[in-house]
Design an enzyme around this catalytic site. Structure first.
Site, PDB file in Angstrom:
ATOM      1  N   ASP A 458      75.520  37.047  31.206  1.00 43.95           N
ATOM      2  CA  ASP A 458      76.546  38.057  32.021  1.00 43.95           C
ATOM      3  C   ASP A 458      77.217  39.066  31.033  1.00 43.95           C
ATOM      4  O   ASP A 458      77.268  38.636  29.819  1.00 43.95           O
ATOM      5  CB  ASP A 458      77.576  37.383  33.049  1.00 43.95           C
ATOM      6  CG  ASP A 458      77.853  38.037  34.266  1.00 43.95           C
ATOM      7  OD1 ASP A 458      77.689  39.138  34.188  1.00 43.95           O
ATOM      8  OD2 ASP A 458      78.306  37.576  35.087  1.00 43.95           O
ATOM      9  N   ASP A 523      75.928  42.198  42.634  1.00 45.76           N
ATOM     10  CA  ASP A 523      76.784  41.111  43.188  1.00 45.76           C
ATOM     11  C   ASP A 523      76.822  41.050  44.606  1.00 45.76           C
ATOM     12  O   ASP A 523      77.450  40.044  45.433  1.00 45.76           O
ATOM     13  CB  ASP A 523      78.289  41.189  42.468  1.00 45.76           C
ATOM     14  CG  ASP A 523      78.262  40.437  41.056  1.00 45.76           C
ATOM     15  OD1 ASP A 523      77.247  39.840  40.892  1.00 45.76           O
ATOM     16  OD2 ASP A 523      79.341  40.699  40.567  1.00 45.76           O
TER      17      ASP A 523
END
Ligand code: GLA
Length: 725
Positions: A458, A523
């Protein structure tokens, strides 16, 4: 591929032929070459010189006496009135007004390289155009070497500039934001410069680095289109310019100043071009094929994409081993094959990661949450027959961490200027070898001592004030250092797959994909939003590398409530996974999820090698795509409706990509989901258990009528080729 030289007089021509395409380049009096033609194949014996001469344009009054060439690198020094492909200055601000001359055209195995020199400055330029073996995607790159004695600051070095055909008047490009990636916008190519510049240190949710050029009315299945993608995550500029003389050019490169000392070489980065006379689907097929062949390297060619379970939206930072084991058991029962432990597992004896304000940088297992380490959870996952994956965010650090306290000098934090935090975190300077070594050592330890075969890598903030301790710009070097770190890990742990995530789709490009295997598109696990994004992303990326998860019933980022069927079917069109608290599922939802997961697993092999096309001519509220097997003997149509239909009934859905002469048996897989209140008096063999058989031609030219849809629902149609009697 063929590269021919024709150098009879002062006009020299070359051609690049590849899979139905021809590019002709011409140079007059050893000037930098110009593109004389780029389009569908020309006959083998075409007279290239005559073609190039036929492109000569008249000069009108009020302009220079010569039309400055729109060469592969348009030059200010040659009177080019638009954006030059190269801008550089000496220490006192004097521009290098280059007048490059062609020294040699080199035939490469799959392309051409033009070597050029500017005698005044001693600068040497190489312009590369290649179609890597078997691919229809053109790679272009520029190299610039300083053989002179001046120290140059290069503010712009473009990949070879290509012209855009006058028939293509539309630009399609991407905007968006967090949870709204790949939001397409359309605008006309007009006079002047249209510039997209990204300075965020990652591609950004709003800046997928690509532009599509299309003729008016081009659709997915028809019309001419071209597309450029710039394969770099850190910082880029991409421009299209309409010149006063009617010519149009496209350039792309890094958006950061580079220092070119004597003896040094710099590069422009790489652009990837696709051209299509078969609509936008033609671009998609070429890019998808290219990514499969030339970008993604799966460990041991293991292309089967295991179904993921990711625990993020189930537990967030609240990790309890017993609960995670329970979730793993449920996930395995539903068909998941890899359990991914997301953010929240790490920390030190003093400090754990209980929210997003602390611990990034402290890559040790938090023994308060995991008293016996990660092993008991991994053992449990393995007993269930699943593999184990782990979330990390190596490039980042919280000030509230042992690492930041020990090594404040490792942060990208210029002296005397205030750095703005993002998600309470800061960036580590990866170009400092001590930083990269520390991160490598931690990741290597994790991978050596645990059975981890997947990292969700990430990156949750933009890079701002990106300079090193001496104040020199870092955006290009930081990205290169990241790639080097990823490569080091891959070399020592070749079986580990890596996903590129940056708060969802904040870092997606062919550059980072050369070092990773999957992207986290967004997301947003909201299938309504995902269906739109995925249908854009697939223009550039094959489905098997686009992570797509079944989210919670009540979406955490949008608040929408969506049926399990719709959520599962949308996830099936990418690399499928689940990301929710599985304890919320009722029996019917669990059964539906199991059913579609099983269908995904039975068919992923051909789906992930197949061709994915969007369908044209659907009602405005419906987005439909077809995935066709490589032999065109199987297909799935996914027809997703996002809003209340405006028409009283449904119109035929015309398929594409099939063999016209073949006969296919087609049926609606989820006929049991027909809403009787919406679909009345519908007697169609499509919903009979045996379905119906039609030729590919009939399916493509006449189409199929589906039941009436509710908003946020998807029809799944299956087709199989039948032997003709
Ligand atoms: C980012 C990712 C999410 C999740 C969180 C964890 O936002 O995109 O999927 O991993 O970080 O903090």
């Amino acid at each position: 591929m063929l590269a021919n030289g024709d150098s009879k007089a002062s006009l020299e021509c070359w051609r690049l032929d590849h899979a139905g395409q021809t590019i002709v380049l011409a140079s007059r009096q050893r000037e930098l070459p110009e593109v004389a033609y780029c389009g569908e194949s020309l006959p083998a014996g075409e007279n290239l010189k005559a073609l190039a001469e036929s492109r000569n344009r008249p000069i009108t009054p009020g302009t220079l006496d010569q039309l400055a060439p729109l060469s592969l690198l348009p030059e200010e020094g040659k009177g080019f009135p638009g954006q030059p492909g190269l801008r550089l200055f000496d220490a006192e601000g004097r521009p290098a007004l280059t007048q490059f001359a062609l020294v040699e055209a080199e035939n490469l195995e799959h392309g051409l390289a033009f070597h050029c020199q500017d005698s005044g400055s001693g600068l040497v330029l190489t312009l590369h155009l290649t179609f890597p073996a078997g691919s229809r995607v053109l790679e272009t790159t520029t190299r610039l070497t300083n053989r002179g004695g001046t120290d140059w600051l290069v503010s712009w070095l473009s990949v070879p500039a290509l012209p855009i055909d006058g028939a293509m008047t539309d630009i399609i490009e991407y905007a968006g934001r967090w949870t709204q990636e790949f939001n397409p916008i359309k605008l006309p190519i007009s006079r002047g410069v249209h510039l997209r510049e990204n300075r965020r240190g990652r591609t950004g949710h709003d800046h997928f680095p690509a532009m599509i050029f299309a003729e008016p009315g081009a659709g997915f299945t028809r019309g001419c289109a071209a597309a450029i993608h710039f394969g770099f995550s850190g910082v880029h500029r991409m421009l299209v310019e309409g010149l006063p003389d009617g010519r149009r050019q496209v350039q792309a490169g890094y958006g950061e100043m580079q220092h070119l000392a004597p003896g040094r070489t710099i590069v422009s980065g790489t652009a990837f071009w696709a051209f299509s006379d078969r609509g936008l689907n033609g671009l998609a097929l070429d890019f998808q094929d290219y990514v499969r062949r030339h970008i993604i390297r799966f460990p041991d060619d293991k292309t089967v994409r295991p179904v993921h379970y990711n625990c993020w939206e189930a537990v967030y930072f609240d990790h309890k081993v017993e609960e995670l084991m329970d979730l793993a058991t449920r996930a395995a029962d539903l068909g998941a094959e890899r359990f991914v432990l997301d953010d929240g597992w790490f920390g030190t004896h003093e400090l754990g990661r209980n929210d997003d304000t602390s611990s990034l940088g402290d890559w040790f297992v938090d023994t308060r949450k995991y008293p016996d380490g990660l092993q008991p959870l991994i053992d449990h996952v393995e007993t269930l027959g699943m593999r184990f994956g782990l979330w990390v965010e190596p490039e980042m650090v919280n000030l509230d961490s042992a690492l930041a306290r020990q090594h404040p000098e490792w942060l990208m934090m210029p002296a005397h200027v205030k750095q703005v935090p993002g998600r309470s975190q800061y960036v580590l300077n990866l170009t400092n070898p001590a930083v990269s070594d520390y991160l490598y050592e931690r990741l290597d330890w994790l991978l050596r001592t645990h059975a981890i075969d997947y990292l969700k890598w990430d990156m949750n903030r933009d890079l701002t004030l990106a300079v090193d301790s001496e104040g020199f710009p870092l955006l290009i070097r930081q990205t290169e250092a990241l790639w080097a770190l990823l490569e080091r890990i891959r070399q020592h742990h070749p079986d580990v797959e890596i996903e590129s995530c940056a708060s969802g789709g904040g870092r997606i490009d062919f550059g980072v994909l050369r070092h990773t295997h999957r992207i986290w598109l967004s997301d947003s696990n909201d299938a309504h939003e995902r269906w739109q994004m995925q249908n854009q992303a697939f223009l550039f990326l094959p489905p098997e590398i686009v992570g797509s998860h079944v989210g919670p019933r009540h979406c955490h980022t949008s608040g929408r409530r969506l049926s399990m069927s719709f959520r599962a079917l949308v996830a099936m069109t990418g690399h499928m996974g689940f990301e929710m608290d599985l304890r919320e599922l009722d029996a019917a939802e669990a059964e539906t999820l199991k059913r579609y997961t099983a269908i995904y697993k039975e068919n992923r092999d051909w789906m992930h090698k197949g061709r994915q096309y969007r369908l044209d001519g659907t009602a405005p509220e419906t987005l439909a795509q077809i995935i066709v097997s490589p032999e065109a003997d199987r297909f799935f149509v996914f027809a997703g409706t996002l809003d209340v239909p405006g028409d009283e009934t449904t119109a035929p859905l015309k398929l594409t990509g099939l063999r016209p002469e073949a006969r296919y048996r087609v049926k609606l897989v989820n006929a049991d989901e027909i809403h009787r209140s919406a679909t009345r008096f519908y007697k169609n063999p499509l919903i009979e258990p045996g379905g119906l058989a039609l030729s590919g031609a009939a399916l493509m030219q006449a189409g199929l009528v589906t039941p009436f849809p509710f908003p946020d629902s998807m029809w799944l149609i299956e087709g199989r080729r039948e032997e003709l009697p």
